[in-house]
Structure formats: C-alpha cells, structure tokens
Design a protein around this motif. Structure first.
Motif, PDB file in Angstrom:
ATOM      1  N   ALA A 202      30.640  66.043  44.132  1.00  0.00           N
ATOM      2  CA  ALA A 202      31.598  67.104  43.393  1.00  0.00           C
ATOM      3  C   ALA A 202      32.584  66.684  44.015  1.00  0.00           C
ATOM      4  O   ALA A 202      33.220  67.331  42.724  1.00  0.00           O
ATOM      5  CB  ALA A 202      30.581  68.723  44.137  1.00  0.00           C
ATOM      6  N   THR A 203      33.450  67.008  44.935  1.00  0.00           N
ATOM      7  CA  THR A 203      34.431  66.280  45.170  1.00  0.00           C
ATOM      8  C   THR A 203      35.362  65.806  44.166  1.00  0.00           C
ATOM      9  O   THR A 203      36.193  65.717  43.711  1.00  0.00           O
ATOM     10  CB  THR A 203      35.227  66.336  46.726  1.00  0.00           C
ATOM     11  N   ALA A 204      34.569  64.128  43.822  1.00  0.00           N
ATOM     12  CA  ALA A 204      35.641  63.455  43.207  1.00  0.00           C
ATOM     13  C   ALA A 204      35.313  64.006  41.770  1.00  0.00           C
ATOM     14  O   ALA A 204      35.964  63.192  41.229  1.00  0.00           O
ATOM     15  CB  ALA A 204      33.976  62.386  42.929  1.00  0.00           C
ATOM     16  N   ILE A 205      34.382  64.374  41.219  1.00  0.00           N
ATOM     17  CA  ILE A 205      34.186  65.361  39.597  1.00  0.00           C
ATOM     18  C   ILE A 205      35.395  65.843  39.323  1.00  0.00           C
ATOM     19  O   ILE A 205      36.309  66.244  39.090  1.00  0.00           O
ATOM     20  CB  ILE A 205      33.178  65.783  39.412  1.00  0.00           C
ATOM     21  N   GLU A 206      35.704  67.123  40.833  1.00  0.00           N
ATOM     22  CA  GLU A 206      36.766  67.931  40.736  1.00  0.00           C
ATOM     23  C   GLU A 206      38.284  67.362  40.768  1.00  0.00           C
ATOM     24  O   GLU A 206      38.997  67.742  40.185  1.00  0.00           O
ATOM     25  CB  GLU A 206      36.446  68.893  41.777  1.00  0.00           C
ATOM     26  N   ASN A 207      38.585  65.718  41.694  1.00  0.00           N
ATOM     27  CA  ASN A 207      39.662  65.488  41.530  1.00  0.00           C
ATOM     28  C   ASN A 207      39.709  64.632  40.909  1.00  0.00           C
ATOM     29  O   ASN A 207      41.350  64.540  41.174  1.00  0.00           O
ATOM     30  CB  ASN A 207      39.845  65.192  43.287  1.00  0.00           C
ATOM     31  N   MET A 208      38.615  63.989  40.007  1.00  0.00           N
ATOM     32  CA  MET A 208      39.319  63.314  39.215  1.00  0.00           C
ATOM     33  C   MET A 208      39.413  64.306  37.803  1.00  0.00           C
ATOM     34  O   MET A 208      40.666  62.950  36.985  1.00  0.00           O
ATOM     35  CB  MET A 208      37.755  62.178  38.434  1.00  0.00           C
ATOM     36  N   ALA A 209      39.038  65.050  37.315  1.00  0.00           N
ATOM     37  CA  ALA A 209      39.628  65.787  36.003  1.00  0.00           C
ATOM     38  C   ALA A 209      41.037  66.331  36.019  1.00  0.00           C
ATOM     39  O   ALA A 209      41.308  65.471  35.339  1.00  0.00           O
ATOM     40  CB  ALA A 209      39.103  67.154  35.709  1.00  0.00           C
ATOM     41  N   PRO A 210      41.907  66.301  37.125  1.00  0.00           N
ATOM     42  CA  PRO A 210      43.247  66.021  37.000  1.00  0.00           C
ATOM     43  C   PRO A 210      43.699  64.974  36.650  1.00  0.00           C
ATOM     44  O   PRO A 210      45.208  65.536  35.506  1.00  0.00           O
ATOM     45  CB  PRO A 210      43.587  66.734  38.515  1.00  0.00           C
ATOM     46  N   ILE A 211      43.630  64.321  37.358  1.00  0.00           N
ATOM     47  CA  ILE A 211      43.887  62.665  36.578  1.00  0.00           C
ATOM     48  C   ILE A 211      43.883  62.896  35.434  1.00  0.00           C
ATOM     49  O   ILE A 211      44.769  62.149  34.577  1.00  0.00           O
ATOM     50  CB  ILE A 211      43.896  62.008  38.041  1.00  0.00           C
ATOM     51  N   LEU A 212      42.921  62.875  34.949  1.00  0.00           N
ATOM     52  CA  LEU A 212      42.522  62.605  33.360  1.00  0.00           C
ATOM     53  C   LEU A 212      43.212  63.299  32.717  1.00  0.00           C
ATOM     54  O   LEU A 212      43.628  62.359  31.531  1.00  0.00           O
ATOM     55  CB  LEU A 212      40.846  62.959  32.822  1.00  0.00           C
ATOM     56  N   ARG A 213      43.739  64.405  32.648  1.00  0.00           N
ATOM     57  CA  ARG A 213      45.150  65.191  32.002  1.00  0.00           C
ATOM     58  C   ARG A 213      45.846  64.605  32.100  1.00  0.00           C
ATOM     59  O   ARG A 213      46.247  64.720  31.349  1.00  0.00           O
ATOM     60  CB  ARG A 213      44.305  66.347  32.404  1.00  0.00           C
ATOM     61  N   LEU A 214      46.461  63.945  33.039  1.00  0.00           N
ATOM     62  CA  LEU A 214      47.776  63.842  34.059  1.00  0.00           C
ATOM     63  C   LEU A 214      47.722  62.277  32.339  1.00  0.00           C
ATOM     64  O   LEU A 214      49.129  61.870  31.672  1.00  0.00           O
ATOM     65  CB  LEU A 214      47.852  63.225  34.538  1.00  0.00           C
ATOM     66  N   LEU A 215      46.916  61.659  32.244  1.00  0.00           N
ATOM     67  CA  LEU A 215      46.796  60.307  31.548  1.00  0.00           C
ATOM     68  C   LEU A 215      46.651  60.468  30.267  1.00  0.00           C
ATOM     69  O   LEU A 215      46.872  59.726  29.286  1.00  0.00           O
ATOM     70  CB  LEU A 215      45.734  59.532  31.591  1.00  0.00           C
ATOM     71  N   ARG A 216      46.873  61.347  29.493  1.00  0.00           N
ATOM     72  CA  ARG A 216      46.710  62.257  28.521  1.00  0.00           C
ATOM     73  C   ARG A 216      47.660  61.999  26.956  1.00  0.00           C
ATOM     74  O   ARG A 216      48.655  63.136  27.959  1.00  0.00           O
ATOM     75  CB  ARG A 216      45.740  62.658  27.520  1.00  0.00           C
ATOM     76  N   HIS A 217      47.672  61.555  26.209  1.00  0.00           N
ATOM     77  CA  HIS A 217      49.709  62.613  25.901  1.00  0.00           C
ATOM     78  C   HIS A 217      49.409  63.366  24.709  1.00  0.00           C
ATOM     79  O   HIS A 217      47.893  63.901  25.094  1.00  0.00           O
ATOM     80  CB  HIS A 217      49.499  60.885  24.958  1.00  0.00           C
ATOM     81  N   GLY A 218      49.849  64.057  23.697  1.00  0.00           N
ATOM     82  CA  GLY A 218      49.887  65.068  22.975  1.00  0.00           C
ATOM     83  C   GLY A 218      48.914  64.861  21.715  1.00  0.00           C
ATOM     84  O   GLY A 218      47.719  66.562  21.614  1.00  0.00           O
ATOM     85  N   ASP A 219      48.467  64.182  21.125  1.00  0.00           N
ATOM     86  CA  ASP A 219      47.366  63.798  21.059  1.00  0.00           C
ATOM     87  C   ASP A 219      45.480  63.875  21.192  1.00  0.00           C
ATOM     88  O   ASP A 219      44.461  63.893  20.957  1.00  0.00           O
ATOM     89  CB  ASP A 219      47.235  62.805  19.781  1.00  0.00           C
ATOM     90  N   GLY A 220      45.674  63.936  22.256  1.00  0.00           N
ATOM     91  CA  GLY A 220      45.026  64.411  23.087  1.00  0.00           C
ATOM     92  C   GLY A 220      43.699  62.821  23.828  1.00  0.00           C
ATOM     93  O   GLY A 220      42.862  63.249  24.275  1.00  0.00           O
ATOM     94  N   GLY A 221      44.326  61.153  23.272  1.00  0.00           N
ATOM     95  CA  GLY A 221      44.230  60.361  23.588  1.00  0.00           C
ATOM     96  C   GLY A 221      44.590  59.741  25.055  1.00  0.00           C
ATOM     97  O   GLY A 221      45.748  60.295  25.505  1.00  0.00           O
ATOM     98  N   LEU A 222      44.117  58.900  25.537  1.00  0.00           N
ATOM     99  CA  LEU A 222      44.555  58.075  26.545  1.00  0.00           C
ATOM    100  C   LEU A 222      45.943  57.698  26.318  1.00  0.00           C
ATOM    101  O   LEU A 222      45.806  56.763  25.513  1.00  0.00           O
ATOM    102  CB  LEU A 222      43.017  57.622  27.576  1.00  0.00           C
TER     103      LEU A 222
END
Length: 605
Positions: free
Chosen positions: A300-320
């Motif tokens: 549960a902690t891993a999922i919670e902590n990984m989601a913000p990093i995924l947002r950091l790695l996205r561009h304005g078009d929503g892709g990576l």
C-alpha cells in the motif's frame, strides 16, 4: 551501489530460493575489476549474482524427464477467483491477430510457422507472443470469433509447450502469461468445455510450480515484479495453491524494500518501467482485496508513494517523458492508473532520490534527468543521457529526447547514446559507457543538483563527471525557467584541462517546424498549435540537423535537432576562461549559453 574498491559479499542461493551469505570478498573484488561483461555482472548486488548463478546451474536440468515429471501433482478442478482485468485492449491489433498477422515489438509476421517457434523471429517478438498480453486485444474485438481464436491459440500453446523450453518458460515471460491467462479467463475459458478448462488449469499449475521453484531466477527490477505477479495470481485464484501466494508476497515485500526509493521512484529510473511496476502493484492489491486477503502495508505504501512520481514524469499531453528506454504511452491509460492508485493527488517537483526534477510555470513543463544512472543489475534500460531535459508547452512537446523502440535491434545502441538526448556530447563520446545486454559499464560517479525557487522563478545547478576519466572534464549545466513559463535559459559549462569538441543537441518533436534565421544566430520553432518559440545560443555555431523520434511504440518518425557546436576549449594564449583547481593546475572553461523564449503574437504573425 558497490564500487570496485569496496568489499562485497556474495550471497549463494539455496535450493529453496532463500539466501545464505558466504564471503568471497577478495575473489569477487578481483574479478569485478576486470573489464567486459563478466566484470559488470559481478558489480551487480550480491543476491542478484547468486540468483543468476544458481538459475544458470539448474537450467540444464529443467528439460530432463525427471524434472518434467516432478511438476505433476494434485491438479485444481476450478478457478476460485477470476480477476477482473480493467485495462483496455486495442481492437485494431486484435483484428490483425484474427487475420493471422502478429504485430509485436515493431515486427509483423503473417501466419508464422511453426507458430510458437518461427525461425528468424526477433527475440522481442517471441517474448511478446508467449506472454499472451495480446489476449486483451482479442477481447477488445469481442464476439465468438475472437473468443474462439483466443481459445485455439491458448490450446495450441499448451500442446506445443507442455514442458520446459526457452524462451517460453523463462520466468518473466511465464509470469506474464499466467497473469494474462487468469486476467482473461472469463473471456476465453469460462465458457469452454470441461476438457479445455482441465488442460488449462493443469498447465497453469505446472508452470506456477516451476516458477515458484526458480524465482528470483536471475531477474531484477521490473522484470522480477512482473514474474511475481504471475505467481501471486495463481496462488490467489486457484484452490490448493495458497503456498505460492505466500511465497510470492514474501518475495514482493523484499523487492519493494529494494526497488522503491525513498521519494517513491523506481530504482531503474525509467518512466515506462515505473509505470509498469505501479500498474502491477495496483493489480496485485485489487486481487488481494477480491480474494479477501490482507494487503501488506509495504504494498500500500509503495503504491501511494509511486503515484506522485508518475505525475512528475508526465508532460502536458498526459504522456510520459522519454528517459531510459521510455515511450510516451497514452495519457488516458496513465489517468486510469493514477485513478486506481487511489492516493491523494499529491504533486512533486523535486525527486532527489530518483534523480528527476520538474520545472513548471504557466503552461510550460521542463523535466530533467538530474541523477546518476541506475546501478548495475538495474540498468537494463538505462541510457547515457545524464543532464538531458525535455520541454513541453501545454499539450505540445517542443524539446524531447529521441525515445526508444523496445527490443528493436536496429535502434538498441543508437537510442541509448548521449547524442540521442537533449544534453551535451564531449569528444563524440557517451557520458556513460554502453555495455553488452543493455547494461552501462562506466557511469558518472558524481552527479550533483541544487534547486532554487524565488518568486515563481526556478533555477537548477547541475553537474556530472562522466567525461572526467576520458577527457578530464566536468560538465556543468544551469537551467532557469521564468515564473511565466515563457523563458527557459541554459548555460552549459565545461571545466577541464584540455581541448575537446563540444556539441549541444536539442531534439525537436516531429510536430515542431524549425527554421534557421539567415543570420544564423537563432532558430524559430513553430509547434502544431500555440505560439512560436525562438532559440538563441552564444558560444558556439548554430545549425539544424536531421534526427529521429522513437517516442511512440512501433513508430519511427523523422524530426530535426538544433545543434550548437564549439570546436575546442579556449586556448591558453587567449587568456580567456582560464581558472585553477585546488592544486593550481590550469583549467579551461568553455561556456555555451542559450535561451528558448515564447514569441509574442506580433512577432509570430
């Protein structure tokens, strides 16, 4: 990461998969000093080295009749739980499979024969075929024809691969296949006759029994997580297999402690691999909920902590962003993953453990690789792109890295080079030495980054010493993004004791049109939509060259790149740019300054 000079411990795996530590410090250190593939292999963490040795030692036994018979045991008669697979498939790809066209890893084979071992098929194509992830595409087509086709192909695989063979039974491929068979069970198997279901369950149990015996099987990083997902799925879904669920979860908890960094990033530092791991963890959590099993806190902690990093790695078009073997992926699928993560919509701009930085102002986003490349054992998709960055404005990508075509032999070396990234190349040499089997040999030992924010303006001061051994030079890069997002400035400085040609490369997205001014001192950039931008540079010669964009899976697109070239560091006689280090040695500094500014309507009209 263990350096060459440090004392290591070699963990030797026992037959039950656990580890006992034996000290072979001197031997391991001596061998690791050697150049080449074996030396890099021994620089991996001790448990990975032991696991790989143990798996290689046992592998010749897997094809023998006694081992094959040992996989038989009490067979399940039903599936207790058929997990819901929420991920959509591609109906167009499914229609191609119905027509006999198998399009995987950028290659299409029509009616391959023999289907499961076609001669000359690329390794990536074969891996995708045996993973059965394409069952989702047939499900997207829908109807009896697609269902029967899926059932026929699964039955054909069971008949042709009823005992160990490579690569069909390699742990990561096997684990993905088990996950996909159970995830699509309702689609292709629930309505099948009793004989087919019995054969399918028997095959899954035998494969899971083998997987439980061999894991970790020399795997690491994302690959190991994918294999564990298959073992956990069988343990949760098929009666009598609960011990595999326990073993899978125990191995998963151990791996999460190793692979998920303190800021939530994945140890392989690849946005695409980060996405795959997060998606697998979300599916495992949903499976445990559905089966009434407790979710380990570490999961549960891993999922919670990984989601913000995924947002950091996205561009304005929503892709990576395109770092370390990544593709754009599709924004709506990433949205699905973030929605299912169920975490608070936390945002990060600074991920020091993962080594990524996000500069965001107005409609502009700059994503920067400001970290050291991943350590041996986790560098399978690593690129030599240290201090590279990407820029997007709104939904338009402007400055990019070249991206990657996974498992494509024509691109695997080019896409990993420093020149394929928006960063500096010194002496036509990579900042990290590319090694065999997608590894990195020699990487920067020191990568520094300092972030400063004042009144909405953001500065990054970064450096890496990847060129120190070859040229005695350290690359310093300073980035500035204004509070409005309309002004991105950079300064690349090279501190060293010799004269070497320097090239800055700024790869442009294929949808960006570039034109070099007649004066040769600026480049006008026009994205498909929105305002134009102007690029200027001082300290080098400006030119436009051809480039290639590999940012979307299965696509190779032509594009352009802005190139800023400086032939050599300043000469001693000029008396310009000379500094001294701590012991008084004369150093030459070369500086190249550049800026990318949004143009007003009056200037672009």
């Amino acid at each position: 990461m263990m350096s060459k000079g440090q004392v290591g411990r070699l963990a030797v795996a026992s037959p039950d998969g656990e580890s006992t530590s034996s000290t072979f410090d001197f031997l391991r250190r001596t061998l690791a000093e050697g150049a080449g593939k074996f030396g890099h292999f021994l620089r991996r963490p001790g448990d990975q080295v032991a696991s790989a040795f143990w798996y290689a030692f046992k592998r010749p036994l897997f094809g023998l009749a006694p081992y094959r018979f040992s996989l038989f045991g009490p067979n399940a008669t039903a599936v207790r739980l058929s997990p819901t697979d929420p991920w959509p498939g591609n109906a167009d790809e499914g229609a191609e499979i119905l027509a006999g066209n198998f399009n995987f890893a950028g290659n299409t084979l029509r009616n391959p024969a023999p289907l499961w071992r076609p001669p000359g098929a690329p390794a990536g194509w074969v891996a995708d075929l045996h993973s059965f992830s394409w069952l989702r595409d047939l499900r997207a087509v829908g109807g009896d024809a697609a269902r029967r086709r899926a059932r026929d192909l699964v039955g054909s695989w069971l008949a042709a691969n009823d005992h160990y063979s490579a690569p069909a039974w390699q742990p990561v491929i096997l684990g993905q296949r088990l996950t996909n068979w159970l995830g699509q069970y309702e689609f292709f198997a629930a309505s099948a006759d009793v004989a087919f279901r019995h054969r399918l369950l028997e095959g899954m149990v035998q494969q899971a029994r083998h997987l439980s015996r061999v894991l970790p099987g020399g795997l690491a990083g994302c690959d190991l997580i994918m294999a564990l997902q298959g073992l956990i799925s069988v343990g949760a879904c098929i009666p009598g297999c609960e011990s595999w669920l326990e073993r899978g979860l125990a191995l998963l908890e151990r791996e999460l402690a190793k692979q998920i960094l303190a800021d939530g990033g994945h140890i392989e530092r690849s946005p695409s691999r980060h996405l795959k791991v997060l998606r697998a963890l979300i599916d495992i959590r949903a499976l445990l909920h559905a089966s009434g099993k407790p979710v380990p806190p570490s999961l549960a902690t891993a999922i919670e902590n990984m989601a913000p990093i995924l947002r950091l790695l996205r561009h304005g078009d929503g892709g990576l962003s395109l770092f370390n073997g990544s593709n754009e992926d599709t924004g709506w699928q990433i949205d699905m993953i973030l929605q299912r993560a169920d975490g608070a919509a936390r945002s990060l701009l600074n991920a020091p453990d993962s080594g990524f930085q996000r500069l965001q102002a107005g409609r502009s986003v700059v994503i920067v690789d400001a970290g050291r490349p991943p350590q041996p054992g986790y560098d399978r998709t690593a690129h030599a792109g240290t201090l590279g960055f990407e820029l997007s404005a709104g939904r338009e990508r402007l400055i990019v890295n070249c991206g990657a075509q996974a498992n494509h032999p024509n691109w695997q070396w080019v896409q990993r080079s420093t020149a394929a990234h928006t960063t500096a190349v010194l002496g036509d040499t990579n900042s990290s030495q590319l090694g065999p089997q997608a590894s990195l040999f020699k990487t920067p030992r020191n990568v520094a980054c300092r972030r400063e924010e004042v009144e909405g303006n953001t500065w990054l001061d970064m450096s890496h010493d990847g060129y120190r051994d070859a040229f005695g030079v350290v690359h310093h890069r300073r980035l500035f993004l204004s509070s409005t997002g309309d002004d991105l400035r950079g300064e690349d400085r090279f501190e060293g004791d010799g004269a070497h040609p320097v090239v800055l490369r700024f790869h442009l997205h294929p949808d960006v049109t570039a034109s070099l001014a007649a004066s040769g001192d600026n480049v006008l950039l026009r994205p498909a939509k929105g305002a134009g931008w102007q690029f200027r540079a001082r300290g080098g010669t400006l030119s436009l060259e051809q480039s290639v964009y590999l940012g979307r899976a299965g696509e190779v697109r032509r594009c352009e790149q802005i190139v800023v070239t400086s032939d050599a560091f300043p000469r001693d006689a000029a008396g310009d740019g000379l500094t001294e280090d701590a012991d008084g040695t004369a150093l030459r500094d070369l500086q190249i300054k550049w800026a990318i500014k949004r143009m007003t309507a009056a200037k672009t009209g």
